[in-house]
Design an enzyme around this catalytic site. Structure first.
Site, PDB file in Angstrom:
ATOM      1  N   SER A 194       5.983  52.339 -35.543  1.00 30.91           N
ATOM      2  CA  SER A 194       5.347  51.129 -36.073  1.00 30.91           C
ATOM      3  C   SER A 194       4.663  51.436 -37.391  1.00 30.91           C
ATOM      4  O   SER A 194       4.210  52.565 -37.622  1.00 30.91           O
ATOM      5  CB  SER A 194       4.300  50.628 -35.074  1.00 30.91           C
ATOM      6  OG  SER A 194       3.476  49.643 -35.654  1.00 30.91           O
ATOM      7  N   TYR A 216      -2.773  52.726 -30.508  1.00 33.04           N
ATOM      8  CA  TYR A 216      -1.381  52.341 -30.746  1.00 33.04           C
ATOM      9  C   TYR A 216      -0.796  53.144 -31.912  1.00 33.04           C
ATOM     10  O   TYR A 216       0.316  53.675 -31.845  1.00 33.04           O
ATOM     11  CB  TYR A 216      -1.362  50.837 -31.038  1.00 33.04           C
ATOM     12  CG  TYR A 216      -0.013  50.204 -31.260  1.00 33.04           C
ATOM     13  CD1 TYR A 216       0.836  49.936 -30.193  1.00 33.04           C
ATOM     14  CD2 TYR A 216       0.385  49.828 -32.542  1.00 33.04           C
ATOM     15  CE1 TYR A 216       2.068  49.315 -30.410  1.00 33.04           C
ATOM     16  CE2 TYR A 216       1.603  49.204 -32.760  1.00 33.04           C
ATOM     17  CZ  TYR A 216       2.440  48.948 -31.688  1.00 33.04           C
ATOM     18  OH  TYR A 216       3.648  48.329 -31.901  1.00 33.04           O
ATOM     19  N   LYS A 234       2.283  55.757 -31.827  1.00 33.61           N
ATOM     20  CA  LYS A 234       3.495  55.435 -32.590  1.00 33.61           C
ATOM     21  C   LYS A 234       3.861  56.534 -33.583  1.00 33.61           C
ATOM     22  O   LYS A 234       5.046  56.799 -33.802  1.00 33.61           O
ATOM     23  CB  LYS A 234       3.316  54.095 -33.320  1.00 33.61           C
ATOM     24  CG  LYS A 234       3.368  52.881 -32.389  1.00 33.61           C
ATOM     25  CD  LYS A 234       4.627  52.861 -31.559  1.00 33.61           C
ATOM     26  CE  LYS A 234       4.913  51.525 -30.919  1.00 33.61           C
ATOM     27  NZ  LYS A 234       6.096  51.584 -30.020  1.00 33.61           N
TER      28      LYS A 234
END
Length: 305
Positions: free
Chosen positions: A153, A166, A170
């Site tokens: 991401s 997150y 990622k």
């Protein structure tokens, strides 16, 4: 221009009960792949679970004349993931493609984030992909063919407020891809990363309508199909969204030899702009290349301090 097709190929797509994963599964099936549709069927924060989301996608594929089966394993449970791979092999005899797409969000600023939420996001995104990849790795080596797509991401590559958990997970997937792409190369296992910008259930509350329309999950799918295809690259980070595609790289600048003297910290500080200057930067082909670069400079400056 040769068409990309998946006839005779078997694919596993995790988190495929909705959003991007559903589009991945439908597209692979439409081009001839037999698809195991995995989805825990939980809420977007990872709570709850039901196989009905996966089964609904399977029903869509079957209605369109494709082949698919559903699986409700949590990617955090390695035994359940091994059973998922065994289910695909028992049904179709092999696994050619793994799209690691399953994920959850637990967004909060780092100051307010509970460590349990940090750990859970790492567990689903990073260890979930590790579990699924480990479960197919021996099989792909044995059959001398495999295509693995990790979902990274922009939050990991470039950061995003409120997504320390997150983002960490990622970017960790990029590190995993870097090494697996080297280890798998001899047996034609190609490992790549997809960095999607797509409006899905995980982002629907965050964007205006016109932007949501441009960022349809379908717009990301071509990049996945290229990364999962027979002619896939190896070790590529493809970014995709709204019909545009880019590649991201982790680069190394030319840098400067500073030496080991007692004033090395001060001299480094003085020359930091030179060290960070991006002109002529390279993309090393392995971690060892960084060391080779540094040792080369040291040898060239032997005798200086």
């Amino acid at each position: 221009m040769s068409s990309i097709d998946f006839k005779g190929r078997v694919a596993i797509v995790t988190g495929a009960g909705g959003g991007l994963g559903r589009q991945h599964a439908l597209a692979l099936a439409a081009r001839g792949a037999k698809v195991l549709v995995n989805d825990l069927g939980g809420a977007r924060d990872g709570s709850g679970g039901s196989v009905s989301a996966a089964q609904a996608v399977v029903d869509e594929i079957l209605a369109a004349g494709g082949e698919a089966i559903a699986n409700g394993a949590s990617v955090t449970d390695f035994e359940a993931v091994q059973a998922m791979v065994a289910q695909a092999v028992a049904t179709w005899g092999r696994v050619d493609i793994l799209v690691n797409n399953a994920g959850i969000l637990r967004d909060k600023s780092f100051a307010k984030m509970d460590l349990a939420d940090f750990r859970l996001v790492m567990d689903v995104h990073l260890m979930g992909a590790v579990h699924c990849t480990k479960a197919v790795w021996a099989l792909m080596n044995e059959q001398k063919y495999g295509r693995i797509v990790m979902t990274t991401s922009s939050s990991g590559l470039y950061g995003n407020f409120g997504q320390s958990n997150y983002g960490a997970a990622k970017l960790a997937l990029v590190g995993l891809m870097q090494t697996l792409s080297i280890e798998g190369a001899k047996n034609d296992i190609r490992v790549n990363c997809l960095a999607p910008t797509a409006a899905t259930r995980m982002t629907e509350d965050l964007m205006p309508e016109a932007v949501l329309e441009a960022l349809k999950p379908e717009a990301v799918v071509p990049a996945m199909l290229v990364l999962a295809g027979q002619e896939a690259p190896n070790r590529t980070i493809l970014c995709a969204g709204a019909g545009s595609f880019e590649a991201a790289h982790i680069t190394l600048t030319n840098g400067a030899w500073i030496g080991l003297g007692g004033d090395a910290p001060e001299r480094l500080a003085d020359r930091l702009a030179e060290v960070t200057d991006r002109s002529g930067e390279i993309v090393p082909q392995s971690g060892a290349a960084q060391g080779s670069n540094e040792v080369g400079k040291a040898m060239a400056n032997a005798g200086r301090h």
